[in-house]
Scaffold this active site. Structure first.
Site, PDB file in Angstrom:
ATOM      1  CB  CYS B  85      -1.055  -0.113   1.084  1.00 63.72           C
ATOM      2  SG  CYS B  85      -2.442   1.131   0.900  1.00 63.72           S
ATOM      3  CG  HIS B 194      -3.387  -3.614   3.183  1.00 62.37           C
ATOM      4  ND1 HIS B 194      -2.553  -3.081   3.918  1.00 62.37           N
ATOM      5  CD2 HIS B 194      -3.857  -2.768   2.481  1.00 62.37           C
ATOM      6  CE1 HIS B 194      -2.763  -1.802   3.637  1.00 62.37           C
ATOM      7  NE2 HIS B 194      -3.212  -1.850   2.734  1.00 62.37           N
ATOM      8  CD  GLU B 196      -0.595  -5.556   5.725  1.00 62.87           C
ATOM      9  OE1 GLU B 196      -0.621  -6.030   4.630  1.00 62.87           O
ATOM     10  OE2 GLU B 196      -0.965  -4.094   5.935  1.00 62.87           O
TER      11      GLU B 196
END
Lengths: 750, 223
Positions: B85, B194, B196
């Site tokens: 990002c 994302h 994560e």
């Protein structure tokens, strides 16, 4: 010339613009009596803003006392801090304390939707930070006028972008809230912002300035001319035309979430180092509020050197510096030995920090500006001993007429199946994805549930999996029909929403949005709602830990629907056993309806959307039943007996079925008996739709029967089907329902 | 495996990136924007957020941070670097990856669960995935539209440097549905979604994102 105390003493008869600042004659007279002279400009600015309705709760105080009176020691046992602090704090176990609060930012958001909403989020986050907690998540209950009105198209996108813009940039997940449309909010949208934070129990920080010689440090953003509001009256007097026209800045504050994010991390590092004695955020009323509240809550006085305050505009007067509502500022009280360590942390985060004052052994708040005394007041008279009004209360003359106008005579629908789709597409029931998709719900990795779940849920402890759930609710139409019952219903729904996700409700906060307190009918609504909420909390055995009052929400002489937004906090000892809202998670599920359905359509979404009707009485709230229902749901979650649950509220069983199918992307077959319209659309309280794995059905229903909770089998989940089938009516394909449910807001606002 | 996770003022997803590294049995090493060394890490994650408030232009200030000079040097020598990002935006500003990220075509911030297809499983960060596997991870950004000139796009496409593509409706107006790309060597990867946030189905839509951190583990062990 700066108006000093000396000057005020020598010019006792100088006229002052106290009326323009919102003070009444007798309030101004009282200030003179307290000080034994006329106030200086700076003092007048302080008193006027601190004695405003927003800061002093002068109209609501006498009623809010009732919350304290109805809170028993038992209810208080888990409360570490309550009403009067920046935010209430609750012990949730495992050594964790959780703090949460809702606040309104209604009027600024109408004037400037983006910044109004953004700074609303910023303000509540600093309140939570000021308790010593790390802010963990936000929620935003929002209310707007008619969805297709021109002004709603101006206000809604700006407010949503502001909530998202600020919260996303702060790195706080937005886990829920509400979006409600009603004509009464047309010229007065409601922007309420909730924040929840957590800390270790021993890290709780309360706002007070004790210890003579301790330093007062202002840190964060510079102080500017934004958000000064009424005090610009003083400014315009001070700066006459000959000096040059002073550029007026908007009275709505401008937010900078990046500065706030850095301020949060910097503050948390300061707390961790244990070098903060007292802490206070700067919100409404800025330094006036922070200095007087810190001093008032401490055991001494305070001296502030105002010329030390870092400014972002030149030539600001003491009155302007004291009343500026520039965002992203905090005030800390620090022992002299720790000042250097404090400054080092601030330097690491590039945060401006300035020693602006000192705790003194007197009992006065003295503020000097370039060695001249501009404020010399007893701080309690500013912060805590403001005026208190016993406003006139009068049940509205047309209340009986309103209640007599029941929905009984409204024509019932001919095609009940088609009504399911019509209602799912109605603005209040339609999916709020268009809004929530603009909010980050994932950041920090603790979000277990977020919109459109019944409540938002976050994990607090990664080792033990302990977490909290939160829901905010209010139906203004119910409250209009019966404010006492309406407040209880709001409480009941928020309580039920929390329990429906498997959490045990433990505490309550509120944001009481009402019309003008000078209108006796509004004060009656307020008094009734406070009583209803307090009595309800006592019945449920959970305390109100804090709240906020917003008056004067009206357009002309027409008040908004009375809107006491209730937030309930629940604790779940292991978030892995949360109950989701959508069906289809387990193979072979049975659908059960818990609770009883009566013909209750007063204030219902059906009456509102289909007939534009508001009248009769709202549904009855049975809080003992809600309590039992909550216990059953928590037990069901603990023993893995419930695979999905969804609370029944606006739109009744029909809407709950539509949502549970669409969220779970799974079809269902439903069989009902009796009057299908009432079965599907009545809004009786105390009901939850649950899905239980077939293997658990017997055990779960036995438990309900044993504890006398009415239950009925109403259908089965059908993973093979892509439709919601209501036996005797027909079926609705899920893709058609989804189009109806999700299409409304984009069509209005894209 | 020691993986550095950078924190700039305004970084938000550093805690998530650290958690993802731990879930892949790695040690997360916090790196501060003002650091002048990488503390001997094996790889670096540049996480998401709003570094320096996104002032000027997303990532435009962060690329000049002292720690980024170390990252650029190490990346050019082959160290695995992942930009997520805002991290992708920073790597693009630092010219470790080509192209730029612009405002979403519908102008709103978009947070949603996004299907991606794995277009290249030979990079340092994607070896655990099957080619053309579809994974579901969160996308959350206001300026995620991938833009590059025709020559750059051709270069990326011809050399198999598109790592992830959006499946279904294009969420932000990215050229060629590009969600993530790699450099010529395959050690630097940047993507807008994302991974994560998708390491555990409890807090994310899936655990599909964990594969990126497990891929890194393989890369570091082999090196």
């Amino acid at each position: 010339m700066i108006d000093t105390v000396k000057n005020a003493e020598s010019t006792p008869d100088q006229e002052q613009p106290y009326k323009e600042l919102g003070l009444k004659d007798d309030e101004y007279a009282r200030i003179k009596e307290i000080l034994g002279r006329r106030p200086t400009d700076a003092e007048l600015a302080m008193y006027s803003v601190m004695w405003s309705e927003h800061c002093s709760y002068k109209s609501s105080k006498v009623h809010l006392k009732y919350f304290g009176e109805t809170t028993t020691d038992g209810m208080r046992s888990k409360m570490l801090a309550g009403i009067g602090e920046n935010a209430g704090v609750v012990d949730i176990g495992d050594g964790w304390a959780v703090t949460f609060k809702v606040e309104s930012h209604n009027h600024p958001s109408y004037v400037e939707p983006y910044q109004g909403a953004a700074t609303g989020v910023g303000g509540i986050v600093r309140d939570i930070l000021a308790m010593g907690a790390r802010p963990l998540a936000v929620m935003d209950p929002l209310r707007f006028g008619k969805p297709d009105a021109e002004d709603t198209k101006r206000v809604l996108p700006g407010i949503v972008a502001g909530v998202g813009g600020y919260g996303n940039c702060l790195g706080l997940p937005n886990i829920g809230g509400e979006v409600v449309f009603d004509e009464s909010y047309q010229g007065n949208p409601l922007v309420n912002a909730l924040c929840v934070g957590a800390m270790r129990v021993e890290d709780l920080h309360l706002a007070h300035a004790s210890g003579t010689g301790n330093k007062v440090i202002l840190y964060g953003a510079r102080t500017g001319l934004d958000g000064i509001g009424g005090v610009s009256v003083l400014a315009s007097e001070t700066f006459d035309d000959s000096v040059g026209k002073r550029k007026k800045l908007p009275s709505v504050q401008v937010g900078d979430p990046f500065t706030e994010k850095v301020l949060i991390e910097c503050s948390l590092e300061l707390f961790e180092k244990g070098i903060v004695v007292g802490i206070q955020d700067l919100g409404g009323a800025g330094l006036s509020c922070a200095t007087s509240e810190l001093a008032s809550a401490g055991d001494g006085g305070m001296h502030v050197w105002l010329e030390r305050v870092p400014l972002r505009a030149t030539g600001m007067t003491p009155a302007e510096i004291l009343s500026s509502e520039s965002q992203e500022r905090m005030c800390a009280v620090v022992e002299p030995a720790n000042v250097e360590a404090f400054m080092e942390v601030c330097q690491k985060w590039d945060v401006i920090a300035t020693e602006i004052g000192e705790v003194t052994d007197g009992d006065r708040l003295v503020i000097t500006f370039n060695d001249e005394v501009v404020v010399d007041v007893p701080p309690r008279t500013v912060a805590h001993e403001g005026p208190v009004y016993n406003r006139a209360i009068q049940r509205p003359a047309d209340q009986d007429e309103l209640q007599a106008n029941t929905p009984d005579s409204l024509p019932r629908p001919e095609n009940v199946l088609a009504l399911i789709k019509t209602m799912a597409a109605s603005p209040n029931l339609a999916s709020k994805k268009w809004v929530t998709q603009q909010y980050d719900r994932y950041v920090r990795g603790g979000t277990v549930l977020a919109q459109p779940s019944d409540s938002g849920m976050i994990r607090i402890d990664e080792e033990t999996h302990r977490g909290v759930a939160l829901s905010t609710d209010c139906n203004g139409r119910y409250t209009k029909l019966d404010p006492y019952e309406g407040a209880r219903l709001a409480l009941a729904e928020a309580y039920r929403n929390v329990a429906a996700t498997g959490a045990t409700p433990v505490a309550v906060t509120n944001c009481l949005n009402f019309g003008s307190p000078e209108d006796p009918a509004v004060m009656w609504q307020f008094e009734q709602a406070v009583k209803g909420l307090a009595d309800g909390c006592a019945e449920l055995g959970i305390p109100v830990t804090g709240g906020n009052v917003s008056f004067y929400n009206q357009t002309g002489s027409t008040a908004i629907l009375p809107t006491p937004v209730v937030g309930v906090l629940g604790v779940i000892d292991d978030v892995r056993r949360r109950i989701p809202t959508g069906i289809g998670a387990e193979a072979g599920e049975t659908l059960l309806l818990l609770g009883e359905t009566r013909e209750e359509f007063g204030g219902s979404e059906w009456a509102h959307h289909v007939h534009g009707h508001l009248g009769g009485l709202p549904p009855k709230a049975d809080l003992q039943r809600e309590k039992l229902l909550g216990q059953i749901l928590v037990a069901g979650s603990r023993d893995g007996m419930v695979s999905a649950a969804h609370d029944l509220a606006e739109g009744g069983l029909a809407q709950a079925l539509v949502e549970t199918c669409l969220i779970g992307e799974t079809g269902a077959r439903v069989f009902l008996s009796g009057d299908l319209f009432t079965e599907l659309f009545s809004e009786s309280a105390g009901r939850v739709l649950v899905a239980v794995p077939r293997t658990e059905e017997q055990r779960f229903t036995d438990m309900c029967t044993a504890r006398a909770l009415p239950w009925r089998k109403v259908g089965v989940v059908d993973p093979e089907s892509n439709a919601l089938e209501i036996q005797g009516l027909g079926e609705l394909p899920l893709d058609e329902l989804r189009e109806a449910w999700e299409g409304t807001l984009p069509a209005l606002f894209d | 495996m020691r993986v550095g996770v950078i924190t700039f003022p305004g970084t938000l997803d550093d805690v998530d990136a650290q958690r993802a590294v731990k879930y892949a049995d790695g040690e997360a090493v916090p790196l501060w924007h003002g650091d002048h060394d990488l503390k001997g890490v094996d790889a670096v994650v540049v996480p998401g957020g709003f570094s320096y408030g996104d002032y000027l232009r997303c990532g435009a200030i962060a690329r000049f941070a002292p720690v980024m000079q170390e990252v650029i040097e190490a990346a050019n020598k082959g160290m695995p670097v992942l930009g997520i990002c805002n991290g992708f935006q920073i790597l693009a500003e630092a010219h470790l990856l080509p192209g730029a990220l612009v405002r979403n075509h519908k102008l709103h911030f978009v947070c949603r669960d996004q299907w991606l297809s794995v277009e290249n499983n030979t990079t340092a960060w994607t070896s655990r995935y099957d080619l053309e596997a579809e994974i579901l991870v969160p996308l959350k950004s206001g300026e995620g539209g991938y833009q590059a000139d025709e020559d750059t796009l051709k270069e990326l496409e011809d050399n198999n440097r598109v790592v992830f593509r959006y499946v279904g409706e294009n969420p932000n107006g990215s050229r060629n549905n590009i969600a993530g790309i790699t450099n010529a060597k395959g050690n630097v990867v940047g993507l807008m979604p994302h991974p994560e946030h998708a390491i555990d189905a409890l807090t994310g839509p899936t655990d599909d994102g964990l594969g990126m951190f497990l891929s890194l583990l393989d890369t570091v062990v082999k090196a």
